[in-house]
Design a protein around this motif. Structure first.
Motif, PDB file in Angstrom:
ATOM      1  N   ASP A 197      -0.807   7.165  -0.048  1.00 24.71           N
ATOM      2  CA  ASP A 197      -2.512   7.561  -0.665  1.00 24.71           C
ATOM      3  C   ASP A 197      -3.709   6.530  -0.586  1.00 24.71           C
ATOM      4  OD1 ASP A 197      -1.779  10.319  -1.742  1.00 24.71           O
ATOM      5  OD2 ASP A 197      -1.689   9.869  -3.786  1.00 24.71           O
ATOM      6  N   ASP A 198      -2.913   5.711  -0.657  1.00 19.22           N
ATOM      7  CA  ASP A 198      -4.220   4.194  -0.645  1.00 19.22           C
ATOM      8  C   ASP A 198      -4.696   4.160   0.751  1.00 19.22           C
ATOM      9  OD1 ASP A 198      -3.642   2.832  -2.762  1.00 19.22           O
ATOM     10  OD2 ASP A 198      -1.965   2.026  -1.779  1.00 19.22           O
TER      11      ASP A 198
ATOM     12  N   ALA B 172      -9.231  -0.326   0.227  1.00 17.75           N
ATOM     13  CA  ALA B 172      -8.237  -1.652   1.344  1.00 17.75           C
ATOM     14  C   ALA B 172      -8.768  -2.263   2.482  1.00 17.75           C
ATOM     15  CB  ALA B 172      -6.947  -0.414   2.025  1.00 17.75           C
TER      16      ALA B 172
ATOM     17  N   ARG C 217     -10.453   4.371  -1.622  1.00 15.94           N
ATOM     18  CA  ARG C 217      -9.057   3.335  -1.666  1.00 15.94           C
ATOM     19  C   ARG C 217      -9.328   2.741  -0.503  1.00 15.94           C
ATOM     20  NH1 ARG C 217      -4.925   7.432  -4.730  1.00 15.94           N
ATOM     21  NH2 ARG C 217      -3.327   5.746  -4.170  1.00 15.94           N
ATOM     22  N   TYR C 218      -9.000   4.091   0.625  1.00 18.63           N
ATOM     23  CA  TYR C 218      -8.762   3.141   2.038  1.00 18.63           C
ATOM     24  C   TYR C 218     -10.244   2.054   2.105  1.00 18.63           C
ATOM     25  CZ  TYR C 218      -9.378   3.370   7.236  1.00 18.63           C
ATOM     26  OH  TYR C 218      -9.638   2.762   8.910  1.00 18.63           O
TER      27      TYR C 218
ATOM     28  N   VAL D 147       0.707  -1.254   0.367  1.00 22.30           N
ATOM     29  CA  VAL D 147      -0.565   0.411  -0.239  1.00 22.30           C
ATOM     30  C   VAL D 147       0.667   0.918  -0.385  1.00 22.30           C
ATOM     31  CG1 VAL D 147      -2.403  -1.045   1.619  1.00 22.30           C
ATOM     32  CG2 VAL D 147       0.018  -0.091   2.458  1.00 22.30           C
TER      33      VAL D 147
END
Length: 368
Positions: free
Chosen positions: A112-113, A123, A119-120, A109
């Motif tokens: 920014d992820d 994930a 995107r969080y 990761v």
């Protein structure tokens, strides 16, 4: 009693520092790591779901590429070492966990992820599914593409952010030190701190930013920052010495940072963020209003910096310059600047349209 027993903590994040995983010559400490894999398997058999945040890729890659300073002489060296070392690190984890009957998965990761909300959530969903399937995710920052400006820079804060995304109840930072001391532990008068109920200026003053081994990138400063992130998500965090065999199965001296009452998932994500697109300074009256649960109104704003759009994260500073809150802006930066310090009646004339109810709404604001 072991830390975070499975019955009390269904989901656990374990972070392992470079100094524990890699020896002075840059080789994996396989026997020690096999003990950790055995510990994880024992916890898994007891019903606990475990994810690992593993350092060591840069140190391993530097050895293979014969790079100076452990691969940290410059960003390009670190990126090259990470690209080479990551595949070796993943292979070792997969092999040792397989020997215990467990399946490993790799997740790389970037900052920014976990800072970008969409995107969080992606994930988070991936982590949840892997853990539910009984897989052990092995997570690291994707150092081969991360830059100095957009990176965690240490796996302590990454582990805390992963714990938040995974909905974990505990984080163990396995380190080359057994916790927090009131001064440099090399000082014979240094006192070990066993439990921290609240992270304040006095606790932060005890931290040293240097990595003791010189091999990793974190020091006690990053560990306290990690504890703050974990606490905001309702997750306890322990700094534990890993300089023993089977460190996840034996009682050991440690420092436990106790979580505060958990915020909503959205507000925990806001509180745990490491970046912001802009900053606003507010007056004393606005500080009192925020602490009483109100939204941030434009009238209480005294300064604005940064280039941001509506929905971007802002840091909110009090008159003393200390950041006391984070929230999502209801305005782009140019419009926010136009209405700074104005009451509601004057805002419409300044904007040319009907103003929103607040500059940062309380539903999208969290106190730090």
């Amino acid at each position: 009693m072991i830390l975070f027993p499975p019955a009390a903590t269904p989901r656990l994040i374990v972070k392992i520092g470079s100094a524990l995983l890699v020896d002075g010559a840059g080789a994996v400490r396989r026997d020690w790591l096999a003990g950790v894999a055995s510990d994880i398997a024992e916890r898994a058999r007891a019903g606990q779901q475990v994810a690992v945040v593993s350092s060591g890729a840069i140190a391993l890659g530097a050895r293979r590429l014969n790079l100076p300073k452990g691969g940290r002489a410059c960003l390009e060296d670190a990126q090259a070492a990470a690209a080479c070392g990551q595949i070796a690190l993943a292979g070792v984890w997969a092999e040792l966990l397989a020997a215990e009957g467990l399946t490993a998965a790799q997740m790389l990761v970037t900052l920014d992820d976990l800072e970008d909300r969409r995107r969080y959530l992606n994930a988070s969903a991936t982590l949840d599914r892997l853990l539910t399937l009984g897989v052990v995710p092995v997570i690291n920052e994707n150092d081969s593409v991360a830059t100095e400006e957009i990176r965690f820079g240490d796996n302590d804060r990454l582990a805390a952010r992963v714990a938040q995304a995974a909905g974990a109840g505990g984080v163990i930072l396995l380190s080359d030190i057994d916790g927090l001391y009131d001064r440099n532990p090399a000082d014979p008068a240094a006192q070990h701190i066993a439990r921290v109920e609240r992270i304040d200026a006095a606790i932060e003053a005890m931290a040293d930013s240097r990595s003791a081994s010189g091999m990793g990138s974190g020091g006690m400063v990053s560990k306290i920052a990690a504890a703050r992130i974990a606490a905001s998500a309702g997750c306890d965090l322990a700094i534990v010495s890993g300089r023993c065999e089977h460190p996840l199965s034996v009682p050991a001296r440690h420092t436990m940072f106790v979580a505060v009452a958990g915020a909503s998932a959205h507000k925990a994500w806001l509180a745990g963020g490491l970046t912001a697109k802009g900053r606003v300074t507010i007056d004393a009256g606005a500080v009192r209003a925020l602490r009483s649960g109100a939204s941030l109104l434009a009238a209480g704003v005294t300064a604005i910096t940064g280039r941001f759009e509506r929905g971007d994260v802002l840091e909110i500073d009090g008159p003393d310059g200390r950041t006391m809150a984070r929230g999502l802006s209801e305005y782009p930066a140019p419009d926010a600047a136009r209405i700074m310090g104005l009451g509601r009646d004057a805002q419409e004339a300044a904007l040319g349209y009907t103003p929103r109810s607040a500059m940062v709404h309380r539903d999208h604001l969290v106190l730090l």
